[in-house]
Design a protein around this motif. Structure first.
Motif, PDB file in Angstrom:
ATOM      1  N   GLY A 282      10.195   7.488  -5.857  1.00 50.26           N
ATOM      2  CA  GLY A 282      10.017   7.280  -4.428  1.00 50.26           C
ATOM      3  C   GLY A 282       8.728   6.526  -4.132  1.00 50.26           C
ATOM      4  O   GLY A 282       7.725   6.695  -4.832  1.00 50.26           O
ATOM      5  N   LEU A 283       8.762   5.683  -3.093  1.00 54.58           N
ATOM      6  CA  LEU A 283       7.596   4.918  -2.655  1.00 54.58           C
ATOM      7  C   LEU A 283       7.290   5.329  -1.216  1.00 54.58           C
ATOM      8  O   LEU A 283       8.148   5.218  -0.336  1.00 54.58           O
ATOM      9  CB  LEU A 283       7.870   3.414  -2.732  1.00 54.58           C
ATOM     10  CG  LEU A 283       8.479   2.903  -4.054  1.00 54.58           C
ATOM     11  CD1 LEU A 283       8.753   1.408  -3.971  1.00 54.58           C
ATOM     12  CD2 LEU A 283       7.567   3.207  -5.223  1.00 54.58           C
ATOM     13  N   PHE A 284       6.061   5.792  -0.984  1.00 58.36           N
ATOM     14  CA  PHE A 284       5.726   6.476   0.263  1.00 58.36           C
ATOM     15  C   PHE A 284       4.593   5.785   1.016  1.00 58.36           C
ATOM     16  O   PHE A 284       3.614   5.338   0.417  1.00 58.36           O
ATOM     17  CB  PHE A 284       5.295   7.919  -0.035  1.00 58.36           C
ATOM     18  CG  PHE A 284       6.376   8.766  -0.650  1.00 58.36           C
ATOM     19  CD1 PHE A 284       7.051   9.694   0.111  1.00 58.36           C
ATOM     20  CD2 PHE A 284       6.709   8.629  -1.986  1.00 58.36           C
ATOM     21  CE1 PHE A 284       8.044  10.488  -0.444  1.00 58.36           C
ATOM     22  CE2 PHE A 284       7.706   9.409  -2.560  1.00 58.36           C
ATOM     23  CZ  PHE A 284       8.374  10.341  -1.779  1.00 58.36           C
TER      24      PHE A 284
ATOM     25  N   ASN B  44       0.822  -1.214   0.000  1.00 59.82           N
ATOM     26  CA  ASN B  44       0.000   0.000   0.000  1.00 59.82           C
ATOM     27  C   ASN B  44       0.860   1.271   0.000  1.00 59.82           C
ATOM     28  O   ASN B  44       0.617   2.202   0.767  1.00 59.82           O
ATOM     29  CB  ASN B  44      -0.939   0.001   1.206  1.00 59.82           C
ATOM     30  CG  ASN B  44      -2.085   0.986   1.039  1.00 59.82           C
ATOM     31  OD1 ASN B  44      -2.529   1.241  -0.085  1.00 59.82           O
ATOM     32  ND2 ASN B  44      -2.562   1.539   2.144  1.00 59.82           N
ATOM     33  N   LEU B  45       1.855   1.289  -0.883  1.00 68.48           N
ATOM     34  CA  LEU B  45       2.730   2.449  -1.007  1.00 68.48           C
ATOM     35  C   LEU B  45       2.306   3.297  -2.203  1.00 68.48           C
ATOM     36  O   LEU B  45       1.730   2.787  -3.163  1.00 68.48           O
ATOM     37  CB  LEU B  45       4.187   2.006  -1.177  1.00 68.48           C
ATOM     38  CG  LEU B  45       4.795   1.201  -0.024  1.00 68.48           C
ATOM     39  CD1 LEU B  45       6.197   0.726  -0.387  1.00 68.48           C
ATOM     40  CD2 LEU B  45       4.820   2.029   1.258  1.00 68.48           C
ATOM     41  N   THR B  46       2.596   4.578  -2.129  1.00 69.03           N
ATOM     42  CA  THR B  46       2.259   5.524  -3.190  1.00 69.03           C
ATOM     43  C   THR B  46       3.524   5.949  -3.926  1.00 69.03           C
ATOM     44  O   THR B  46       4.530   6.292  -3.295  1.00 69.03           O
ATOM     45  CB  THR B  46       1.563   6.763  -2.616  1.00 69.03           C
ATOM     46  OG1 THR B  46       0.339   6.360  -1.984  1.00 69.03           O
ATOM     47  CG2 THR B  46       1.241   7.775  -3.716  1.00 69.03           C
ATOM     48  N   LEU B  47       3.465   5.941  -5.254  1.00 74.39           N
ATOM     49  CA  LEU B  47       4.601   6.356  -6.072  1.00 74.39           C
ATOM     50  C   LEU B  47       4.560   7.865  -6.299  1.00 74.39           C
ATOM     51  O   LEU B  47       3.483   8.435  -6.458  1.00 74.39           O
ATOM     52  CB  LEU B  47       4.575   5.665  -7.437  1.00 74.39           C
ATOM     53  CG  LEU B  47       5.035   4.207  -7.555  1.00 74.39           C
ATOM     54  CD1 LEU B  47       4.107   3.268  -6.795  1.00 74.39           C
ATOM     55  CD2 LEU B  47       5.117   3.800  -9.028  1.00 74.39           C
ATOM     56  N   ASN B  48       5.751   8.481  -6.324  1.00 75.93           N
ATOM     57  CA  ASN B  48       5.800   9.836  -6.860  1.00 75.93           C
ATOM     58  C   ASN B  48       6.404   9.787  -8.264  1.00 75.93           C
ATOM     59  O   ASN B  48       6.574   8.697  -8.831  1.00 75.93           O
ATOM     60  CB  ASN B  48       6.522  10.817  -5.931  1.00 75.93           C
ATOM     61  CG  ASN B  48       8.010  10.574  -5.811  1.00 75.93           C
ATOM     62  OD1 ASN B  48       8.547   9.587  -6.298  1.00 75.93           O
ATOM     63  ND2 ASN B  48       8.698  11.475  -5.135  1.00 75.93           N
TER      64      ASN B  48
ATOM     65  N   PRO C  49       0.472   9.045   1.279  1.00 77.24           N
ATOM     66  CA  PRO C  49       0.275   9.642  -0.051  1.00 77.24           C
ATOM     67  C   PRO C  49       0.471  11.148  -0.074  1.00 77.24           C
ATOM     68  O   PRO C  49       0.890  11.710  -1.088  1.00 77.24           O
ATOM     69  CB  PRO C  49      -1.170   9.270  -0.397  1.00 77.24           C
ATOM     70  CG  PRO C  49      -1.472   8.078   0.444  1.00 77.24           C
ATOM     71  CD  PRO C  49      -0.697   8.270   1.716  1.00 77.24           C
ATOM     72  N   LYS C  50       0.187  11.816   1.060  1.00 78.37           N
ATOM     73  CA  LYS C  50       0.313  13.269   1.097  1.00 78.37           C
ATOM     74  C   LYS C  50       1.763  13.725   1.000  1.00 78.37           C
ATOM     75  O   LYS C  50       2.041  14.866   0.627  1.00 78.37           O
ATOM     76  CB  LYS C  50      -0.309  13.809   2.391  1.00 78.37           C
ATOM     77  CG  LYS C  50      -1.813  13.604   2.480  1.00 78.37           C
ATOM     78  CD  LYS C  50      -2.355  14.146   3.788  1.00 78.37           C
ATOM     79  CE  LYS C  50      -3.852  13.917   3.893  1.00 78.37           C
ATOM     80  NZ  LYS C  50      -4.388  14.409   5.195  1.00 78.37           N
ATOM     81  N   LEU C  51       2.691  12.831   1.350  1.00 76.00           N
ATOM     82  CA  LEU C  51       4.109  13.182   1.303  1.00 76.00           C
ATOM     83  C   LEU C  51       4.756  12.833  -0.035  1.00 76.00           C
ATOM     84  O   LEU C  51       5.903  13.202  -0.272  1.00 76.00           O
ATOM     85  CB  LEU C  51       4.862  12.463   2.435  1.00 76.00           C
ATOM     86  CG  LEU C  51       4.440  12.855   3.847  1.00 76.00           C
ATOM     87  CD1 LEU C  51       5.209  12.024   4.874  1.00 76.00           C
ATOM     88  CD2 LEU C  51       4.652  14.341   4.091  1.00 76.00           C
ATOM     89  N   ALA C  52       4.021  12.138  -0.880  1.00 70.22           N
ATOM     90  CA  ALA C  52       4.548  11.764  -2.204  1.00 70.22           C
ATOM     91  C   ALA C  52       4.305  12.914  -3.172  1.00 70.22           C
ATOM     92  O   ALA C  52       3.432  12.873  -4.027  1.00 70.22           O
ATOM     93  CB  ALA C  52       3.870  10.495  -2.703  1.00 70.22           C
ATOM     94  N   ARG C  53       5.120  13.949  -3.067  1.00 68.16           N
ATOM     95  CA  ARG C  53       4.934  15.137  -3.893  1.00 68.16           C
ATOM     96  C   ARG C  53       6.186  15.401  -4.697  1.00 68.16           C
ATOM     97  O   ARG C  53       7.281  15.408  -4.139  1.00 68.16           O
ATOM     98  CB  ARG C  53       4.618  16.353  -3.015  1.00 68.16           C
ATOM     99  CG  ARG C  53       3.310  16.202  -2.254  1.00 68.16           C
ATOM    100  CD  ARG C  53       3.034  17.466  -1.446  1.00 68.16           C
ATOM    101  NE  ARG C  53       1.801  17.346  -0.684  1.00 68.16           N
ATOM    102  CZ  ARG C  53       0.594  17.577  -1.172  1.00 68.16           C
ATOM    103  NH1 ARG C  53       0.455  17.960  -2.418  1.00 68.16           N
ATOM    104  NH2 ARG C  53      -0.491  17.455  -0.428  1.00 68.16           N
TER     105      ARG C  53
END
Length: 223
Positions: free
Chosen positions: A193-195, A140-144, A198-202
């Motif tokens: 980057g994998l976060f 459940n990581l978010t990509l930037n 999600p709010k920090l994946a900017r």
């Protein structure tokens, strides 16, 4: 067959939105879009690592490797990341030869084919991102967004170690010249980057699912 975006190709060629496109040029672009899909031999590889940021030195350490990313821009891009994905992709040497051939006989074709290749390698990188997202789906990581060596203040001299970590020479035939230019030239290296948050994946990666991808019918991974 993979669809290339003609609007993007025109943008790479320097056309403005309302600029008139002659029938001859329009037809030539269509022909070269078909040609690049026929002659290119796209290959890619990626690896995912844990990473650690150092606030004092403003660097990002890729755990398990000797890679340390230095520079304010890459530090800000990755400072909150839990992991990083390193990728390399290429269209192969055949398109290089064709671009050079056209540069001697038909310069307009050379320029258009070059732009078609730029659009195609971007599509390949989008495909890699989908595969990375599938690989880490359980976490459940978010990509930037992709960040390439040579962009901002991340120096190109990271490239030899970057490609060595990926074994890019053996895996996809990607090498470097003495001046650190990639061979084949129509190639990309990038860091994502994998976060956890999600709010920090900017800036965040634009959401692209496999069903949205223009390569869904030809993607070897999905097959």
């Amino acid at each position: 067959m993979t669809d290339l975006d003609k609007k993007e190709i025109l943008r790479y060629l320097g056309y403005r939105r309302k600029q008139e496109l002659t029938m001859a040029v329009d037809q030539e672009i269509d022909e070269l879009m078909t040609e690049v899909l026929a002659i290119a031999k796209p290959r890619y590889t990626f690896r995912i690592f844990d990473c650690q940021s150092n606030e004092t030195s403003k660097t990002i350490e890729v755990i398990g490797t000797d890679l340390v990313f230095k520079g304010k821009s890459i530090y800000n891009h990755l400072k909150h990341a839990k992991k990083v994905a390193l990728l390399a992709a290429t269209l192969g040497i055949e398109v290089e030869r064709k671009i050079r051939q056209y540069s001697l006989t038909a310069m307009s074709k050379s320029l258009i084919l070059d732009s078609c290749c730029t659009e195609y390698i971007e599509k390949i990188c989008d495909q890699v991102e989908c595969e990375i997202e599938d690989t880490i789906s359980a976490e459940n990581l978010t990509l930037n967004r992709r960040f390439s060596p040579g962009y901002g203040d991340l120096a190109l001299d990271i490239q030899p170690d970057f490609l060595a970590v990926l074994e890019a020479d053996r895996r996809i035939g990607l090498n470097l010249s003495e001046s650190l230019l990639m061979i084949p030239r129509k190639s990309v290296t990038a860091i994502i980057g994998l976060f956890d948050d999600p709010k920090l994946a900017r800036p965040r990666r634009k959401k692209i699912s496999c069903s949205d991808c223009s390569m869904k019918e030809t993607c070897s991974y999905r097959r």
